[in-house]
Design a protein around this motif. Structure first.
Motif, PDB file in Angstrom:
ATOM      1  N   ARG A   1       4.940   0.205   7.848  1.00  0.00           N
ATOM      2  CA  ARG A   1       5.029   1.695   8.549  1.00  0.00           C
ATOM      3  C   ARG A   1       6.111   2.347   7.862  1.00  0.00           C
ATOM      4  N   VAL A   2       5.885   3.676   7.440  1.00  0.00           N
ATOM      5  CA  VAL A   2       6.664   4.430   6.565  1.00  0.00           C
ATOM      6  C   VAL A   2       6.808   5.742   7.435  1.00  0.00           C
TER       7      VAL A   2
ATOM      8  N   LEU B   1       7.328   9.935   2.364  1.00  0.00           N
ATOM      9  CA  LEU B   1       6.234  10.226   1.574  1.00  0.00           C
ATOM     10  C   LEU B   1       6.180  11.582   1.164  1.00  0.00           C
ATOM     11  N   ARG B   2       6.494  12.316   2.093  1.00  0.00           N
ATOM     12  CA  ARG B   2       6.643  13.957   1.777  1.00  0.00           C
ATOM     13  C   ARG B   2       7.574  14.226   0.736  1.00  0.00           C
TER      14      ARG B   2
ATOM     15  N   ALA C   1       4.071   6.069  -4.985  1.00  0.00           N
ATOM     16  CA  ALA C   1       4.225   6.258  -6.369  1.00  0.00           C
ATOM     17  C   ALA C   1       2.973   7.374  -6.642  1.00  0.00           C
ATOM     18  N   ILE C   2       1.878   7.260  -6.135  1.00  0.00           N
ATOM     19  CA  ILE C   2       0.576   8.421  -6.376  1.00  0.00           C
ATOM     20  C   ILE C   2       0.817   9.833  -6.050  1.00  0.00           C
TER      21      ILE C   2
ATOM     22  N   ARG D   1       0.846  -1.313  -0.261  1.00  0.00           N
ATOM     23  CA  ARG D   1      -0.021   0.052   0.211  1.00  0.00           C
ATOM     24  C   ARG D   1       0.861   1.159  -0.085  1.00  0.00           C
ATOM     25  N   PHE D   2       1.764   1.339   0.925  1.00  0.00           N
ATOM     26  CA  PHE D   2       2.609   2.574   0.914  1.00  0.00           C
ATOM     27  C   PHE D   2       3.610   2.648  -0.317  1.00  0.00           C
TER      28      PHE D   2
END
Lengths: 262, 781
Positions: free
Chosen positions: B752-753, B758-759, B432-433, B426-427
């Motif tokens: 967990r990320v 992500l940022r 990627a999104i 999922r992460f």
């Protein structure tokens, strides 16, 4: 005397209304004085040069306005010890007029607010910290040592640039009025690459102050981008009340009123 | 007569006007003579698609345009919605929405800049103070060198113009798609503030015979000659240089002064209680503007072209009359007021000192003849019936509606199943999104724009889906501006894309707590003479109509831009771009779109999908899923969700909200975390039950559902917010650490990320392209 302040409007100025609003909110009698009305200028207690792009930033930001006849009475007033505040484009004009840091002859700038390191206009929220002894800035009478003020750095030319010797003098002789910081006052890199992380300059007498970021754009609770606004959610009066950057203008008002009474 | 008609056609062809042979014949038959060059160019502009909406008008009339929130509906330069009452006065928000697509493709900096210049005049001429702008942009692929140039220059042009005039840029959106490689879309929305009683109309007032026609602004030059008909042509690469002359030259410095001088004129008119006419010079230049002003008032006009201030000697009359030199406006005022008007512009604001040749000057008189007469050096160069000139032409273009296939459940299942086979986490998918060109951070763009000048900005870009202004000092009234439209949806189904654009724009203003008061649209489509491309337009108008009616929000203004195709015949992705003006009675009861505290609940409120719909989604593109099923729409469910969100925000129960849209639920939650004031992360449980589990799991998290992600305090009794059932699903919670966490069905931490990772994925793509901004980020402020 009640403390009258002229907010100057050059062709290309664009922040006069919010500046006037802040001036009035702190109990001063503010008035816009337009470039076609130089005859009005002599009678004020203090002067503010607001943000914008006076004369389209031709030659250099602030350069043409600094040589405008409209500036003659302002320069005279500054030399007579009246308070003169420049914000953003106003700060650029004061530097080009030689009033800050005020270490050279008039209209022969010794330091300038040059194009940002990015080469571009940038609009980011910042905090600035008072970097001199408050006694050095009578124009902000009674401001707390190390005061931290929220503001918006919205400019293309805010990077202090000067020869090494001049930068050393600015630092040594207390001309470095404000520096960029985080909300707790800790130093951060200037968003525009400004030398000395400089956000504001003051002259030796402490009656002429130039700040690049706009405290008047974060001077009301509804403009805050942090928890202080969330804390008064649902309270209309508190949300619309002056706070944050208004402390800058409150300090300015104390100075102008004290001078006007004296 | 036949000879006259043939001569007229020959003359038209010789002058290179875009009028068809048929149109030239009609003109000659009406005039009963060969038209002059000035007349031909005047008709060319007035009968262009750009001015006359000749292909679109019969469809546009389907759009709902009435409602209690409308102060002034469609028909003038801009519409006006009711903001509210303050100190015994009714205030309105003027809104205009335009495109400057063709000019921006040819000369992107000037095209984008003059796009703002034009829309600002549309708002100004309603008697309003201009308070905000926003730019919906559609760029080509950044892999293409020319597209990179266009994408850079357009942003530079917007920044240069908007910053200088001192109007905050408070919104907009950006998409990148190959269909815009040859034809960029640069739309612009502008907002103004006006008291209802002070609205100025774009028409010669009743009883204005003998009044002065006054032209204000820049000296007329050769720039922008033929702009109206140029924007109604398709762009051919070989003509690029030739077309450059049709683009106007911006002067934001002069505009800054003209705006302020015009505000002073408004005050003088109020003081003397005078009703005047005011209009911006856009397409069709001086003749177009003054003709429309007089036609709208049922009057005529007599204009002396020699009295127009020109920048160059020996300009031919057709250039003076029709050229589209920027930064000009036209007043109709009683002769008794003219000296005041001239002195404000020429002396107090000293236009002639600000720009060479700029001024306000009397150029003609209003007549009762119903004719437009223009003279040049003693010669009549134009004498036409105003109604005939401005009434334009109408076409019923043949069209073929797009066929939208309904995907069988089995097909969809197999499409999604294929993608699931080499599933990634999922992460990984979320990262990627977030790094996708259409989802990634827009900060490198909006930081180039001044979003806070005027000191009225309550929510600048980046903190919520909609920008919010508090335009009346001291008053609690707020204005929210949202923008919607997704080219990936447009390619699949123009009608549904239009509906989803309306929904998105409304959801954005609702997510800050505002009530949607009015909609505007800019309809960017291909060639109306090609039935399939015309059909996409017709389908989109049907979609807009359906959504507007179902949701009870009327259209108050709009614009159509056709011929957005390249010489190779390809149309842009059908792009109905919609903006929504929302109003807030009390800005202290609004909220932002950022996480506020740990241990809150995260929920989806909106149209609960009955099935998986990944068509047009970012996720589908990244995974190569060729589904064509767009997000599900259920207007009743959406309305219930909107009411719930608005009420929850007003009561302070909902701490923050975002519209789901591009990228899906987790992307919206991540953006809320990125905007947070302190490190707050989020967690979700895989078995949230939004859509049946199994192969549709990814559709739950990455489907672009219609609705909102909301943060709700953990002790709030959610269902008690509204006295009715709401489509509500809790899918996660906030945490006091800078992580994103995924728990499995059994409640065990599964993945967990770091939020920072992500940022970084989210911030990197456009930062690399538009240049890094150093120093404090806006969200730390």
């Amino acid at each position: 005397m009640t403390g009258t302040v002229a907010v100057l409007v050059f062709p290309g100025t664009n922040s006069e209304d919010e500046t006037l609003r802040a001036v009035r909110a702190v109990g001063l009698e503010g008035e816009l004085v337009h470039w076609s009305q130089p005859e009005k200028l002599a009678r004020f207690d203090a002067y503010i040069l607001p943000g914008g792009f006076a004369y389209e930033d031709r030659i250099r930001a602030g350069a043409v306005a600094a040589h405008d006849a409209l500036m003659d009475p302002v320069i005279e007033a500054a030399q007579a010890g009246k308070y003169v505040l420049g914000i953003c484009n106003g700060a650029q004009i004061l530097a080009e007029a030689g009033l800050v840091p005020g270490t050279g002859p008039l209209r022969r700038p010794t330091a300038a607010f040059a194009p940002n390191a990015s080469g571009r206009f940038q609009s980011v929220h910042v905090h600035v910290r008072l970097a001199v002894d408050p006694g050095r800035v009578p124009i902000l009478a009674g401001i707390e040592p190390g005061a931290v003020i929220p503001a918006w750095a919205s400019h293309g030319d805010g990077r202090l640039a000067a020869p090494e010797a001049e930068l050393a003098r600015i630092e040594r002789d207390g001309h470095l009025a404000f520096v960029y910081c985080d909300r707790d006052g800790n130093p951060v890199a200037a968003p525009n690459g400004s030398a000395l992380s400089c956000a504001g300059l003051v002259n030796a007498e402490g009656n002429v102050l130039a700040v690049m970021p706009h405290p008047e754009r974060d001077a009301w609770t509804f403009q805050h981008l942090d928890a202080t606004r969330d804390a008064v959610r649902g309270n209309t009066e508190e949300t619309l009340a002056p706070s944050g950057g208004i402390v800058f203008f409150e300090a300015f008002a104390r100075a102008v009123l004290a001078e006007a009474i004296a | 007569m036949t000879a006259t008609v043939d001569d007229a056609v020959a003359r038209g062809r010789e002058l290179g006007v875009a009028l068809s042979d048929d149109e030239l014949r009609r003109i000659a038959e009406h005039l009963e003579r060969v038209p002059t060059a000035t007349e031909l160019f005047a008709f060319d502009a007035q009968w262009s698609e750009h001015c006359s909406y000749k292909s679109s008008r019969e469809h546009l009339k389907k759009l709902p345009t009435e409602g209690p929130s409308v102060l002034l509906g469609v028909g003038e330069d801009a519409g006006i919605v009711r903001l509210g009452e303050w100190n015994g006065e009714t205030y309105g928000i003027v809104v205009a929405h335009e495109s400057h697509n063709h000019p921006s493709q040819v000369v992107p900096f000037e095209g984008a800049a003059t796009g703002i210049g034009g829309i600002v005049r549309d708002v100004l001429c309603m008697g309003a103070e201009v308070i905000g702008i926003a730019d919906p942009l559609r760029f080509g692929r950044l892999e293409n060198e020319h597209c990179r140039y266009v994408a850079q220059q357009v942003v530079d042009g917007i920044a240069a113009y908007g910053n200088a005039i001192g109007v905050p840029n408070v919104g907009g959106d950006v998409f990148f798609d190959e269909s815009f490689d040859d034809n960029v879309l640069v739309n612009v929305v502008a907002l103004g503030l006006v008291k209802e009683k002070d609205i100025i109309h774009s028409r010669a007032p009743a009883g204005s015979v003998g009044w002065d026609i006054v032209l204000v602004g820049k000296a007329t030059d050769r720039s922008g000659f033929g702009g109206a008909s140029f924007s109604s042509l398709t762009l051919d690469e070989e003509d690029a240089d030739q077309n450059k002359g049709a683009v106007q030259v911006p002067d934001p410095f002069l505009k800054n002064v003209i705006m302020r001088a015009s505000y002073a004129v408004f005050a003088a008119l109020r003081a003397e209680k005078i009703v005047a006419g005011f209009k911006d010079l856009g397409a069709g230049g001086l003749a177009g503007c003054s003709a429309e002003l007089c036609a709208a008032g049922g009057m005529g006009a007599e204009v002396e072209l020699d009295r127009v201030s020109t920048a160059q000697p020996e300009l031919p009359p057709e250039v003076i009359a029709i050229g589209e030199t920027q930064e000009r406006l036209c007043w109709i005022v009683p002769t008794s007021f003219t000296p005041t008007l001239l002195s404000i512009y020429n002396e107090m604001y000293s236009l002639p000192r600000v720009a060479r040749g700029a001024c306000a000057a009397i150029i003609g008189k209003v007549t009762e003849t119903g004719r437009y007469v223009a003279k040049h050096r003693g010669e009549t160069v134009m004498d036409v019936d105003l109604e005939f000139l401005t009434g334009g032409v109408r076409y019923s273009r043949p069209y073929v509606l797009p066929v939208v296939e309904v995907e069988a459940r089995e097909l969809r299942r197999s499409l999604y199943h294929d993608a699931a086979r080499n599933d990634y986490s999922r992460f990984e998918a979320l990262s990627a999104i977030l790094g996708h060109r259409d989802v990634c951070s827009r900060a490198p763009i909006y930081r180039r724009y001044d979003g806070v000048v005027r000191g009225c900005t309550a929510i600048p870009p980046g903190f919520a889906d909609a920008g919010v202004l508090v335009p009346i000092p001291g008053a609690s009234l707020g204005v929210a501006l949202g923008v919607g439209g997704n080219p990936r949806y447009g390619k699949i189904d123009p009608a549904r894309a239009a509906e989803l654009a309306v929904i998105e724009a409304i959801a954005q203003v609702t997510a800050v707590g505002a009530v949607p008061a009015g909609l505007t649209d800019c309809l960017n489509f291909g060639d109306p003479t090609i039935p399939e491309q015309m059909g996409a337009f017709v389908a989109a108008v049907d979609g807009l109509t359906r959504a507007s009616r179902q949701l009870g929000v009327p259209f108050v203004s709009g614009n159509v831009s056709l011929y957005n195709r390249s010489s190779s015949g390809n149309s842009v992705a059908p792009s109905p771009i919609v903006s929504c003006i929302g109003t807030l009675p009390d800005v202290s009861r609004s909220t932002t779109g950022r996480l506020r505290r740990p241990d809150s609940k995260l929920a989806f409120v909106g149209v609960l999908p009955r099935t998986a719909a990944l068509g047009g989604s970012v996720y589908a593109e990244l995974r190569g899923i060729r589904s064509r099923t767009l997000p599900e729409i259920d207007y009743q469910m959406f309305l219930a969700a909107c009411e719930y969100v608005r009420e929850g925000i007003a009561r302070g129960v909902i701490l923050g909200a975002r519209d789901v849209s591009d990228g899906g639920l987790l992307a919206a939650a991540a953006e809320m975390a990125f905007a947070a004031d302190s490190p707050i992360g989020f967690a979700f449980e895989e078995d949230c039950g939004l859509i049946n589990h199994g192969e549709y799991g990814s559709a739950s998290w990455f489907g672009e559902h219609v609705g909102y992600v909301i943060e709700v305090g953990k002790d709030e009794a959610v269902r008690a917010i509204a006295d009715r059932d709401v489509p509500y699903y809790e899918f996660g919670w906030t945490i006091g650490e800078p992580f994103a966490e995924r728990y499995d069905d059994g409640g065990a931490l599964n993945e967990r990320v770091l939020l920072a990772d992500l940022r970084e994925a989210w911030e990197a793509p456009l930062r690399a392209f538009y240049g890094a901004s150093t120093g404090p980020s806006t969200s730390s402020g």
